[in-house]
Design a protein around this motif. Sequence first.
Motif, mmCIF file in Angstrom:
data_model
loop_
_atom_site.group_PDB
_atom_site.id
_atom_site.type_symbol
_atom_site.label_atom_id
_atom_site.label_comp_id
_atom_site.label_asym_id
_atom_site.label_seq_id
_atom_site.Cartn_x
_atom_site.Cartn_y
_atom_site.Cartn_z
ATOM 1 N N UNK A 171 -31.400 -30.511 -79.675
ATOM 2 C CA UNK A 171 -31.845 -29.451 -78.760
ATOM 3 C C UNK A 171 -32.460 -28.286 -79.496
ATOM 4 N N UNK A 172 -32.249 -28.178 -80.801
ATOM 5 C CA UNK A 172 -32.747 -27.012 -81.561
ATOM 6 C C UNK A 172 -34.138 -27.235 -82.089
ATOM 7 N N UNK A 173 -34.656 -28.457 -82.057
ATOM 8 C CA UNK A 173 -35.976 -28.718 -82.629
ATOM 9 C C UNK A 173 -37.070 -28.274 -81.695
ATOM 10 N N UNK A 221 -38.397 -28.643 -73.900
ATOM 11 C CA UNK A 221 -38.210 -29.177 -75.255
ATOM 12 C C UNK A 221 -37.629 -30.587 -75.208
ATOM 13 N N UNK A 222 -36.641 -30.778 -74.336
ATOM 14 C CA UNK A 222 -36.035 -32.098 -74.228
ATOM 15 C C UNK A 222 -37.061 -33.107 -73.705
ATOM 16 N N UNK A 223 -37.882 -32.696 -72.736
ATOM 17 C CA UNK A 223 -38.908 -33.585 -72.207
ATOM 18 C C UNK A 223 -39.900 -33.971 -73.286
ATOM 19 N N UNK A 276 -32.986 -15.873 -67.803
ATOM 20 C CA UNK A 276 -32.132 -17.061 -67.861
ATOM 21 C C UNK A 276 -32.875 -18.281 -67.323
ATOM 22 N N UNK A 277 -33.583 -18.113 -66.211
ATOM 23 C CA UNK A 277 -34.357 -19.231 -65.655
ATOM 24 C C UNK A 277 -35.423 -19.694 -66.638
ATOM 25 N N UNK A 278 -36.044 -18.741 -67.342
ATOM 26 C CA UNK A 278 -37.064 -19.097 -68.329
ATOM 27 C C UNK A 278 -36.444 -19.877 -69.485
ATOM 28 N N UNK A 279 -35.252 -19.472 -69.938
ATOM 29 C CA UNK A 279 -34.572 -20.195 -71.017
ATOM 30 C C UNK A 279 -34.218 -21.606 -70.578
ATOM 31 N N UNK A 280 -33.759 -21.749 -69.340
ATOM 32 C CA UNK A 280 -33.436 -23.079 -68.824
ATOM 33 C C UNK A 280 -34.687 -23.945 -68.801
ATOM 34 N N UNK A 281 -35.770 -23.405 -68.268
ATOM 35 C CA UNK A 281 -37.035 -24.155 -68.196
ATOM 36 C C UNK A 281 -37.529 -24.523 -69.591
ATOM 37 N N UNK A 282 -37.425 -23.597 -70.545
ATOM 38 C CA UNK A 282 -37.877 -23.852 -71.911
ATOM 39 C C UNK A 282 -37.033 -24.952 -72.570
ATOM 40 N N UNK A 283 -35.737 -24.944 -72.317
ATOM 41 C CA UNK A 283 -34.863 -25.974 -72.886
ATOM 42 C C UNK A 283 -35.227 -27.350 -72.337
ATOM 43 N N UNK A 299 -29.986 -24.989 -63.827
ATOM 44 C CA UNK A 299 -29.320 -26.212 -64.287
ATOM 45 C C UNK A 299 -29.415 -27.329 -63.255
ATOM 46 N N UNK A 300 -29.683 -28.539 -63.727
ATOM 47 C CA UNK A 300 -29.883 -29.673 -62.829
ATOM 48 C C UNK A 300 -28.669 -29.956 -61.964
ATOM 49 N N UNK A 301 -27.479 -29.530 -62.403
ATOM 50 C CA UNK A 301 -26.283 -29.778 -61.604
ATOM 51 C C UNK A 301 -26.348 -29.085 -60.245
ATOM 52 N N UNK A 302 -27.190 -28.053 -60.104
ATOM 53 C CA UNK A 302 -27.290 -27.365 -58.821
ATOM 54 C C UNK A 302 -27.941 -28.239 -57.754
ATOM 55 N N UNK A 303 -28.621 -29.299 -58.171
ATOM 56 C CA UNK A 303 -29.248 -30.190 -57.196
ATOM 57 C C UNK A 303 -28.337 -31.330 -56.794
#
Length: 368
Positions: free
Chosen positions: A366-368, A185-187, A175-182, A62-66
Amino acid sequence: TLNAVVFSSILSSWQWGGVNFGHSALVVTLVLEAALLFVAANIGFSGGPATLASMAADHLAPHRFSQLSDRLVTKNGVLLMGMAALAVLLWTDGRLDLLVVLYSINVFLTFSLTLLGLCVYWWRNRGVEPAWAWRLAFTLVGLVATSVILVVTLVQKFHEGGTTAIFATGVVAAFSWLVWRHYLKIQQQLGALDRVLVDLPLPEVRSAPVLLEGDPAAVFFVSNYRGVGIHTLLNVQRLFPGRFKNFVFLSVGEMEVAHMKGDREISELQARVDTELQKYVKFCNAHGMAAAGFAAFGADPVETAVKLADETLQRFPGSVFFAGTLVFRDENWFTRLLHNHTALAIQRQLHLKGMPLVIMPMQVDASS
């Protein structure tokens, strides 16, 4: 436990002047070993949050970690790792045989991946770094050694904790893969917006409108030159027609995350931020709006953004600040975890100082 047995066998017969001091030597040895483990744990707690920040920069966490503004990668990062360690302890019911296997497999997996990264680094910098061939060979020997130990441990302890270690590590990786995949998609969705708002040809500007310093301005917090920033700019013009004559764009470069990857990335970050700001200025000038862009760099993006806002408000009294954020049609805990933190953190700090900041939403799916 293994070290206690080994050193007990070695030191049990140690005598001096008829006095057996093997047991005392064993106690001293184990105390020193415990101190070493405490040092190792401290290194893990100090380096682990930094690793999370680096992963967040690569969209694997998650980007909040940065964001160092909330001290998430220092105080809360340590708390997160401590709670994870406690969860593992409770999950394994404190079984030493299982914990040792979990520790060994993940330690040598970390060693192997680190040495593999060093091998790639020395190979990419061959001919540039001094003595790169010797360093590559030395690192490669270490990679082979740690990889062999990892494979042997996995095979021999597969049914004695190996499967548990694979499962636990696999969950983190998944979990890291799901974060990256999400984030990917947004990008992709934002990329479609970029093609509509950003990639349009702009008319040539012969003389840019004059920025009236001392007058109020619409001040925008932006990152890259993207459709989100243009969308926020157009919404402000729609909601406040004719209210602002000056348009100022502020951008913050996170030096801490860039420094993790090397000094070259820092200079590249500075050049990239300045280039992206000038694109916003050019867009405004092409449409007859006076604009300017200012950048600041620091380890704490929110703190740096607030300081930059203070300086801007001194030059343009009465300004109103704006920031864009993503709003999801089907919001859930996952999207709340991964988004909508930087703008809110900046808004809170500016509101405490009596400075207005309006967050302009942009709806995505986010689901598309």
